[in-house]
Design a protein around this motif. Structure first.
Motif, PDB file in Angstrom:
ATOM      1  N   TYR A 196       0.867  -1.174   0.000  1.00  0.00           N
ATOM      2  CA  TYR A 196       0.000   0.000   0.000  1.00  0.00           C
ATOM      3  C   TYR A 196       0.907   1.228   0.000  1.00  0.00           C
ATOM      4  O   TYR A 196       1.619   1.495   0.963  1.00  0.00           O
ATOM      5  CB  TYR A 196      -0.903  -0.010   1.231  1.00  0.00           C
ATOM      6  N   ILE A 197       0.897   1.960  -1.116  1.00  0.00           N
ATOM      7  CA  ILE A 197       1.774   3.117  -1.289  1.00  0.00           C
ATOM      8  C   ILE A 197       0.926   4.380  -1.345  1.00  0.00           C
ATOM      9  O   ILE A 197      -0.079   4.435  -2.063  1.00  0.00           O
ATOM     10  CB  ILE A 197       2.608   2.979  -2.574  1.00  0.00           C
ATOM     11  N   VAL A 198       1.336   5.388  -0.579  1.00  0.00           N
ATOM     12  CA  VAL A 198       0.601   6.655  -0.525  1.00  0.00           C
ATOM     13  C   VAL A 198       1.479   7.763  -1.091  1.00  0.00           C
ATOM     14  O   VAL A 198       2.641   7.911  -0.684  1.00  0.00           O
ATOM     15  CB  VAL A 198       0.184   7.002   0.911  1.00  0.00           C
ATOM     16  N   GLN A 268       7.512  10.366 -10.843  1.00  0.00           N
ATOM     17  CA  GLN A 268       6.818   9.407  -9.983  1.00  0.00           C
ATOM     18  C   GLN A 268       6.542   8.091 -10.686  1.00  0.00           C
ATOM     19  O   GLN A 268       6.582   7.030 -10.053  1.00  0.00           O
ATOM     20  CB  GLN A 268       5.505  10.014  -9.473  1.00  0.00           C
ATOM     21  N   ARG A 269       6.280   8.126 -11.969  1.00  0.00           N
ATOM     22  CA  ARG A 269       6.001   6.889 -12.692  1.00  0.00           C
ATOM     23  C   ARG A 269       7.206   5.947 -12.636  1.00  0.00           C
ATOM     24  O   ARG A 269       7.052   4.753 -12.326  1.00  0.00           O
ATOM     25  CB  ARG A 269       5.628   7.217 -14.138  1.00  0.00           C
ATOM     26  N   GLU A 270       8.401   6.486 -12.900  1.00  0.00           N
ATOM     27  CA  GLU A 270       9.598   5.658 -12.867  1.00  0.00           C
ATOM     28  C   GLU A 270       9.882   5.150 -11.460  1.00  0.00           C
ATOM     29  O   GLU A 270      10.241   3.983 -11.265  1.00  0.00           O
ATOM     30  CB  GLU A 270      10.804   6.450 -13.379  1.00  0.00           C
ATOM     31  N   GLU A 271       9.687   6.029 -10.469  1.00  0.00           N
ATOM     32  CA  GLU A 271       9.965   5.619  -9.092  1.00  0.00           C
ATOM     33  C   GLU A 271       8.961   4.574  -8.610  1.00  0.00           C
ATOM     34  O   GLU A 271       9.336   3.600  -7.939  1.00  0.00           O
ATOM     35  CB  GLU A 271       9.943   6.835  -8.169  1.00  0.00           C
ATOM     36  N   LEU A 272       7.702   4.754  -8.946  1.00  0.00           N
ATOM     37  CA  LEU A 272       6.693   3.767  -8.554  1.00  0.00           C
ATOM     38  C   LEU A 272       6.959   2.423  -9.226  1.00  0.00           C
ATOM     39  O   LEU A 272       6.749   1.367  -8.615  1.00  0.00           O
ATOM     40  CB  LEU A 272       5.289   4.263  -8.915  1.00  0.00           C
ATOM     41  N   THR A 273       7.401   2.465 -10.472  1.00  0.00           N
ATOM     42  CA  THR A 273       7.708   1.218 -11.184  1.00  0.00           C
ATOM     43  C   THR A 273       8.769   0.425 -10.428  1.00  0.00           C
ATOM     44  O   THR A 273       8.613  -0.778 -10.189  1.00  0.00           O
ATOM     45  CB  THR A 273       8.201   1.526 -12.613  1.00  0.00           C
ATOM     46  N   VAL A 274       9.841   1.101 -10.018  1.00  0.00           N
ATOM     47  CA  VAL A 274      10.924   0.424  -9.292  1.00  0.00           C
ATOM     48  C   VAL A 274      10.425  -0.093  -7.946  1.00  0.00           C
ATOM     49  O   VAL A 274      10.674  -1.247  -7.566  1.00  0.00           O
ATOM     50  CB  VAL A 274      12.115   1.379  -9.106  1.00  0.00           C
ATOM     51  N   ILE A 275       9.711   0.752  -7.194  1.00  0.00           N
ATOM     52  CA  ILE A 275       9.253   0.365  -5.853  1.00  0.00           C
ATOM     53  C   ILE A 275       8.282  -0.801  -5.923  1.00  0.00           C
ATOM     54  O   ILE A 275       8.400  -1.780  -5.163  1.00  0.00           O
ATOM     55  CB  ILE A 275       8.605   1.576  -5.149  1.00  0.00           C
ATOM     56  N   LEU A 276       7.306  -0.728  -6.829  1.00  0.00           N
ATOM     57  CA  LEU A 276       6.310  -1.787  -6.934  1.00  0.00           C
ATOM     58  C   LEU A 276       6.951  -3.116  -7.304  1.00  0.00           C
ATOM     59  O   LEU A 276       6.644  -4.165  -6.720  1.00  0.00           O
ATOM     60  CB  LEU A 276       5.246  -1.408  -7.967  1.00  0.00           C
ATOM     61  N   LEU A 280       7.245  -6.557  -4.916  1.00  0.00           N
ATOM     62  CA  LEU A 280       6.636  -7.805  -5.381  1.00  0.00           C
ATOM     63  C   LEU A 280       7.666  -8.857  -5.766  1.00  0.00           C
ATOM     64  O   LEU A 280       7.305  -9.918  -6.278  1.00  0.00           O
ATOM     65  CB  LEU A 280       5.717  -7.511  -6.579  1.00  0.00           C
ATOM     66  N   GLY A 281       8.938  -8.562  -5.534  1.00  0.00           N
ATOM     67  CA  GLY A 281       9.974  -9.524  -5.834  1.00  0.00           C
ATOM     68  C   GLY A 281      10.267  -9.678  -7.309  1.00  0.00           C
ATOM     69  O   GLY A 281      10.772 -10.720  -7.745  1.00  0.00           O
ATOM     70  N   LEU A 282       9.978  -8.633  -8.098  1.00  0.00           N
ATOM     71  CA  LEU A 282      10.231  -8.670  -9.531  1.00  0.00           C
ATOM     72  C   LEU A 282      11.505  -7.906  -9.862  1.00  0.00           C
ATOM     73  O   LEU A 282      12.001  -7.118  -9.050  1.00  0.00           O
ATOM     74  CB  LEU A 282       9.049  -8.058 -10.300  1.00  0.00           C
ATOM     75  N   ASP A 283      12.012  -8.111 -11.052  1.00  0.00           N
ATOM     76  CA  ASP A 283      13.188  -7.385 -11.512  1.00  0.00           C
ATOM     77  C   ASP A 283      12.834  -5.909 -11.666  1.00  0.00           C
ATOM     78  O   ASP A 283      11.908  -5.566 -12.414  1.00  0.00           O
ATOM     79  CB  ASP A 283      13.654  -7.965 -12.851  1.00  0.00           C
ATOM     80  N   PRO A 284      13.500  -5.005 -10.939  1.00  0.00           N
ATOM     81  CA  PRO A 284      13.160  -3.575 -11.039  1.00  0.00           C
ATOM     82  C   PRO A 284      13.342  -3.007 -12.438  1.00  0.00           C
ATOM     83  O   PRO A 284      12.688  -2.026 -12.804  1.00  0.00           O
ATOM     84  CB  PRO A 284      14.127  -2.915 -10.053  1.00  0.00           C
ATOM     85  N   ALA A 285      14.247  -3.611 -13.236  1.00  0.00           N
ATOM     86  CA  ALA A 285      14.483  -3.114 -14.592  1.00  0.00           C
ATOM     87  C   ALA A 285      13.342  -3.537 -15.502  1.00  0.00           C
ATOM     88  O   ALA A 285      12.942  -4.696 -15.521  1.00  0.00           O
ATOM     89  CB  ALA A 285      15.804  -3.658 -15.119  1.00  0.00           C
TER      90      ALA A 285
END
Length: 311
Positions: A196-198, A268-276, A280-285
């Motif tokens: 849950y990200i705010v 924010q889009r790029e940062e949220l992509t990395v954080i999410l 979730l244990g996915l490759d940030p790239a």
């Protein structure tokens, strides 16, 4: 040559037939005073191109810039009982609601959608400050419950953008009851092990700050955002002391451990992509062929009135 026919009449006619320049072509930055062409401002996600001031943006415009390819699907929210307290001040509560709906084109103060950010399925909720100052009422409570329920069903994260002047006085105690209701919704996500990200935007105040806006796993704020329960003017009048420079602004809260990041809206889009993807244990790239967001719809961006929040 007839001087009156050939010169005077056309001159007079041009004065009366002159086309009016639309007033919405330019927007004035409330920080630096620069006049900004609305199309350039929209393409810059309503961030001033001169000073970087983060001007208000509607949830729909925000989501177009956030989701992959600008594509998202709206999630239905149960409508609450209209005017439960038969509240009336200078206007009847239903009249205020209808006026806000005409002004914003939205049903209420929160929009709930689903889509993908960085190829990660996400449910997102965004408050609209133009709709009665984004005030938290029963509809907002229903919206957050609907968002949390859909996130649990889809086993995906919930990203929430807060922007509110507090609880909605026209619904009295019923609006305050949304604080424990939304806390239960956040607890549903935590029990399901979902992020849950705010993202706290200007302004986030009152009961919203005292509930779901500060219960995230990660807290990100936009630069210069006012984030508080009681505003600085109220505090100064109560304690009769001058508050520190920048008190209750995003940067001050970051320095004092209340936030995790302060991030420019355009990043924010790029940062949220990395954080999410990390949560979730996915490759940030993410692959380079990721569909870009849609930023060219200037009509989707609407500046908001200052309302009661201090800027």
């Amino acid at each position: 040559m007839n001087w009156i026919s050939n010169y005077v009449r056309p001159k007079i006619g041009s004065l009366f037939n002159r086309r009016e320049v639309p007033e919405n072509l330019w927007t004035k930055c409330d920080e630096c005073g620069s006049m900004l062409f609305h199309r350039e401002l929209a393409e810059n996600q309503n961030v001033c191109t001169q000073c970087g001031n983060h001007m208000p943006i509607t949830p729909r415009a925000r989501f177009r810039a956030l989701f992959d390819g600008g594509a998202f699907t709206e999630i239905p929210v149960t409508a609450p009982t209209p005017d439960p307290l038969q509240f009336r001040d200078q206007k009847k509560y239903p009249d205020r609601l209808r006026a806000a709906q005409r002004e914003t084109g939205e049903k209420e103060a929160m929009l709930v959608v689903q889509g993908e950010i960085g190829r990660v399925p996400v449910v997102a909720a965004g408050q609209d400050f133009t709709f009665m100052a984004g005030s938290m009422g029963m509809y907002v409570g229903n919206a957050i419950l609907a968002a949390a329920t859909r996130a649990v069903e889809r086993r995906c994260p919930l990203v929430l953008f807060s922007a509110a002047g507090g609880a909605r006085m026209q619904e009295g105690i019923l609006s305050l009851m949304q604080m424990p209701r939304t806390t239960v919704a956040v607890e549903m996500l935590k029990e399901a092990g979902l992020p849950y990200i705010v993202i706290l935007t200007h302004p986030t105040t009152g009961g919203v700050t005292a509930s779901y806006a500060m219960l995230g796993d990660v807290h990100i704020a936009e630069p210069g955002a006012l984030i508080c329960f009681a505003g600085p003017r109220v505090i100064e009048q109560t304690i009769r002391e001058k508050l520190p420079e920048g008190f209750q602004r995003a940067e001050y809260l970051l320095d004092h451990g209340m936030l995790d990041r302060v991030t420019d809206r355009r990043h924010q889009r790029e940062e949220l992509t990395v954080i999410l993807r990390m949560l979730l244990g996915l490759d940030p790239a993410v692959q380079a062929d990721l569909p870009p967001p849609v930023l060219s719809n200037a009509a989707a961006v609407a500046t908001q009135p200052a309302a009661s929040a201090e800027r």
